[in-house]
Design an enzyme around this catalytic site. Structure first.
Site, PDB file in Angstrom:
ATOM      1  N   THR A   1       0.826  -1.206   0.000  1.00 28.94           N
ATOM      2  CA  THR A   1       0.000   0.000   0.000  1.00 28.94           C
ATOM      3  C   THR A   1       0.860   1.256   0.000  1.00 28.94           C
ATOM      4  O   THR A   1       0.612   2.197  -0.758  1.00 28.94           O
ATOM      5  CB  THR A   1      -0.909   0.008   1.236  1.00 28.94           C
ATOM      6  OG1 THR A   1      -1.716  -1.163   1.242  1.00 28.94           O
ATOM      7  CG2 THR A   1      -1.801   1.233   1.251  1.00 28.94           C
TER       8      THR A   1
ATOM      9  N   TYR B   1     -13.050  -3.688  -2.186  1.00 31.49           N
ATOM     10  CA  TYR B   1     -14.178  -3.190  -2.977  1.00 31.49           C
ATOM     11  C   TYR B   1     -15.306  -4.206  -3.126  1.00 31.49           C
ATOM     12  O   TYR B   1     -16.469  -3.886  -2.948  1.00 31.49           O
ATOM     13  CB  TYR B   1     -13.708  -2.702  -4.373  1.00 31.49           C
ATOM     14  CG  TYR B   1     -14.812  -2.055  -5.187  1.00 31.49           C
ATOM     15  CD1 TYR B   1     -15.231  -0.757  -4.889  1.00 31.49           C
ATOM     16  CD2 TYR B   1     -15.433  -2.728  -6.224  1.00 31.49           C
ATOM     17  CE1 TYR B   1     -16.244  -0.153  -5.624  1.00 31.49           C
ATOM     18  CE2 TYR B   1     -16.445  -2.142  -6.962  1.00 31.49           C
ATOM     19  CZ  TYR B   1     -16.859  -0.856  -6.654  1.00 31.49           C
ATOM     20  OH  TYR B   1     -17.865  -0.268  -7.379  1.00 31.49           O
TER      21      TYR B   1
ATOM     22  N   TYR C   1      -2.788 -10.312   4.159  1.00 34.03           N
ATOM     23  CA  TYR C   1      -2.770  -8.902   4.557  1.00 34.03           C
ATOM     24  C   TYR C   1      -4.196  -8.431   4.764  1.00 34.03           C
ATOM     25  O   TYR C   1      -4.953  -8.254   3.814  1.00 34.03           O
ATOM     26  CB  TYR C   1      -2.063  -8.086   3.466  1.00 34.03           C
ATOM     27  CG  TYR C   1      -1.960  -6.592   3.707  1.00 34.03           C
ATOM     28  CD1 TYR C   1      -2.140  -6.020   4.969  1.00 34.03           C
ATOM     29  CD2 TYR C   1      -1.652  -5.742   2.651  1.00 34.03           C
ATOM     30  CE1 TYR C   1      -2.032  -4.659   5.171  1.00 34.03           C
ATOM     31  CE2 TYR C   1      -1.535  -4.367   2.834  1.00 34.03           C
ATOM     32  CZ  TYR C   1      -1.725  -3.832   4.085  1.00 34.03           C
ATOM     33  OH  TYR C   1      -1.620  -2.470   4.274  1.00 34.03           O
TER      34      TYR C   1
ATOM     35  N   ARG D   1      -9.005  -0.081   4.486  1.00 34.39           N
ATOM     36  CA  ARG D   1      -8.843   0.171   3.051  1.00 34.39           C
ATOM     37  C   ARG D   1      -9.716  -0.745   2.191  1.00 34.39           C
ATOM     38  O   ARG D   1     -10.150  -0.352   1.114  1.00 34.39           O
ATOM     39  CB  ARG D   1      -7.370  -0.004   2.643  1.00 34.39           C
ATOM     40  CG  ARG D   1      -6.463   1.086   3.175  1.00 34.39           C
ATOM     41  CD  ARG D   1      -5.056   0.917   2.638  1.00 34.39           C
ATOM     42  NE  ARG D   1      -4.161   1.954   3.138  1.00 34.39           N
ATOM     43  CZ  ARG D   1      -3.982   3.144   2.575  1.00 34.39           C
ATOM     44  NH1 ARG D   1      -4.649   3.455   1.477  1.00 34.39           N
ATOM     45  NH2 ARG D   1      -3.139   4.015   3.089  1.00 34.39           N
TER      46      ARG D   1
ATOM     47  N   LYS E   1      -0.245 -10.191   7.994  1.00 38.71           N
ATOM     48  CA  LYS E   1      -0.033  -8.800   8.362  1.00 38.71           C
ATOM     49  C   LYS E   1      -1.405  -8.257   8.732  1.00 38.71           C
ATOM     50  O   LYS E   1      -2.258  -8.040   7.881  1.00 38.71           O
ATOM     51  CB  LYS E   1       0.566  -7.997   7.214  1.00 38.71           C
ATOM     52  CG  LYS E   1       0.748  -6.513   7.547  1.00 38.71           C
ATOM     53  CD  LYS E   1       1.192  -5.703   6.341  1.00 38.71           C
ATOM     54  CE  LYS E   1       1.255  -4.213   6.680  1.00 38.71           C
ATOM     55  NZ  LYS E   1       1.593  -3.381   5.489  1.00 38.71           N
TER      56      LYS E   1
ATOM     57  N   ILE F   1       5.375  -4.985   9.872  1.00 38.62           N
ATOM     58  CA  ILE F   1       5.706  -4.422   8.566  1.00 38.62           C
ATOM     59  C   ILE F   1       5.319  -2.962   8.676  1.00 38.62           C
ATOM     60  O   ILE F   1       4.135  -2.620   8.718  1.00 38.62           O
ATOM     61  CB  ILE F   1       4.981  -5.136   7.418  1.00 38.62           C
ATOM     62  CG1 ILE F   1       5.493  -6.579   7.303  1.00 38.62           C
ATOM     63  CG2 ILE F   1       5.205  -4.392   6.097  1.00 38.62           C
ATOM     64  CD1 ILE F   1       4.784  -7.410   6.249  1.00 38.62           C
TER      65      ILE F   1
END
Length: 291
Positions: free
Chosen positions: A46, A109, A135, A140, A164, A206
C-alpha cells in the site's frame, strides 16, 4: 520463517517531478535501511502506491531493489487484489526466486463473505510457489477478514505462513495470538500497536514509519521480541507523535514528507493522493529536526 521476524518496512515508491519513478532515491532508501538494522524489505505494498504503478514500473522497481539489496536482506513482494484470476496470473508470470514471500492483500471493494476470503486465498495458495503473508487491512478494503477465517487458512495451507494484521484492533490481534498454529506469524501492520503486539507474542511489524527511523524502530521491536518492555517503551514514546502525524492525512504522503526532510526522496505522490499540506509538513519537519 525466521526471516520474517522483526522489522520489515513497506517501501515507498519515490517519484520525480514528472511523476516518473525516482530509482536513485529508491536505491538510497534501500541502502539507508540496510545500513540501519531493518530486517526485511516489502516491495509494492500500500505504501508503495501499488494501485497507481504500471506493470513495467513494478518490474523496474523490483530490479532496482534487488540490485541495491544484493541479497543482504530478505525481500517480500506485494501481489494481491480483488480479481482472483488476475492475482493468480501475476503469481504464475512473476519470477519469485529471489523473494522470501508474497504479501497478498484481502480482496477490496468487492466485500466478499468470510467464505469468499477463504476461497480467494485457497486458490492463491494452490499456485504460489513461495510462502504467503495474508494482509488484512479493513480500513482500506471495506471488509474485515475475521480471525477465524485467517486461522482456518493458516491451518489448512502450509504455504500460508503469516498475516499482516492492520485492523488497528487490539482484541483481534489477541484472538489471533491465542489460537494460531505454533509456527504461524502474527505481524503488526499498525505502527502504533506494533510494540504491544510484539510483546504479546507477535512476530514484529511491517512498518511505514520504520523506513525513516530504521535503527531505533528496529531496536524497539527487537527489545519487544526479547520481552524487555520498559526499555522498548522508552523508544515507543518517541514515536507516538510522528506516527500520528504521518497518518493524519493519508499514507504515503505523510511518510514521504518525513523522507523529504531526511533528503531521501521528494514528497511527490500520484493522484488521487495529494502531498501533505503545508501545516502538516511544518509539524513533521519540526519533529524530525528535534529528533
Amino acid at each position: 520463517m525466521s526471516t520474517l521476524i522483526g522489522t520489515g518496512v513497506a517501501l515507498v515508491t519515490p517519484f520525480k517531478d514528472d511523476l516518473s519513478v525516482d530509482h536513485e532515491a529508491l536505491s538510497n532508501i534501500v541502502k539507508f535501511n540496510i545500513d540501519n538494522d531493518t530486517n526485511y524489505l516489502v516491495i509494492s505494498g500500500t505504501t508503495g502506491e501499488s494501485v497507481t504503478i504500471s506493470k513495467q514500473e513494478k518490474l523496474d522497481i523490483i530490479t532496482t531493489v534487488k540490485k541495491t539489496n544484493a541479497g543482504k536482506l530478505p525481500l517480500v513482494l506485494g501481489i494481491g487484489g480483488n480479481n482472483t484470476t488476475a492475482v493468480i496470473d501475476e503469481i504464475k508470470n512473476t519470477d519469485l526466486s529471489d523473494f522470501a514471500a508474497i504479501l497478498s492483500v484481502a480482496p477490496y471493494y468487492s466485500k466478499p463473505t468470510q467464505e469468499g476470503f477463504y476461497q480467494h486465498f485457497r486458490a492463491i495458495s494452490q499456485v504460489c510457489p513461495i510462502p504467503i503473508i495474508l494482509y488484512n487491512v479493513p480500513g482500506r478494503t471495506a471488509k474485515n477478514m475475521l480471525p477465524e477465517t485467517t486461522l482456518r487458512l493458516a491451518k489448512d495451507f502450509d504455504n500460508i505462513v503469516a498475516v499482516k494484521e492492520a485492523g488497528n484492533n487490539q482484541q483481534q490481534y489477541l484472538e489471533l495470538l491465542k489460537d494460531k498454529p505454533k509456527d504461524f506469524l502474527i505481524i503488526s501492520g499498525d505502527d502504533d500497536l506494533a510494540l504491544g503486539v510484539t510483546l504479546a507474542g507477535g512476530s514484529g511489524v511491517i512498518s511505514v514509519l520504520g523506513q525513516a527511523f530504521p535503527k531505533d524502530f528496529s531496536r524497539m521491536i527487537q527489545l519487544g521480541l526479547e520481552g524487555k518492555a520498559a526499555e522498548a517503551y522508552q523508544l515507543h514514546k518517541r514515536f507516538i507523535k510522528i506516527t500520528n502525524l504521518i497518518f493524519e492525512e493519508n499514507n504515503p504522503a505523510g511518510i514521504k514528507a518525513v523522507l523529504e526532510t531526511l533528503n531521501l526522496c521528494k514528497d511527490i505522490v500520484r493522484l488521487p493522493l495529494v502531498p501533505a499540506t503545508k501545516d502538516l509538513k511544518h509539524r513533521i519537519n519540526n519533529y524530525v529536526e528535534q529528533y
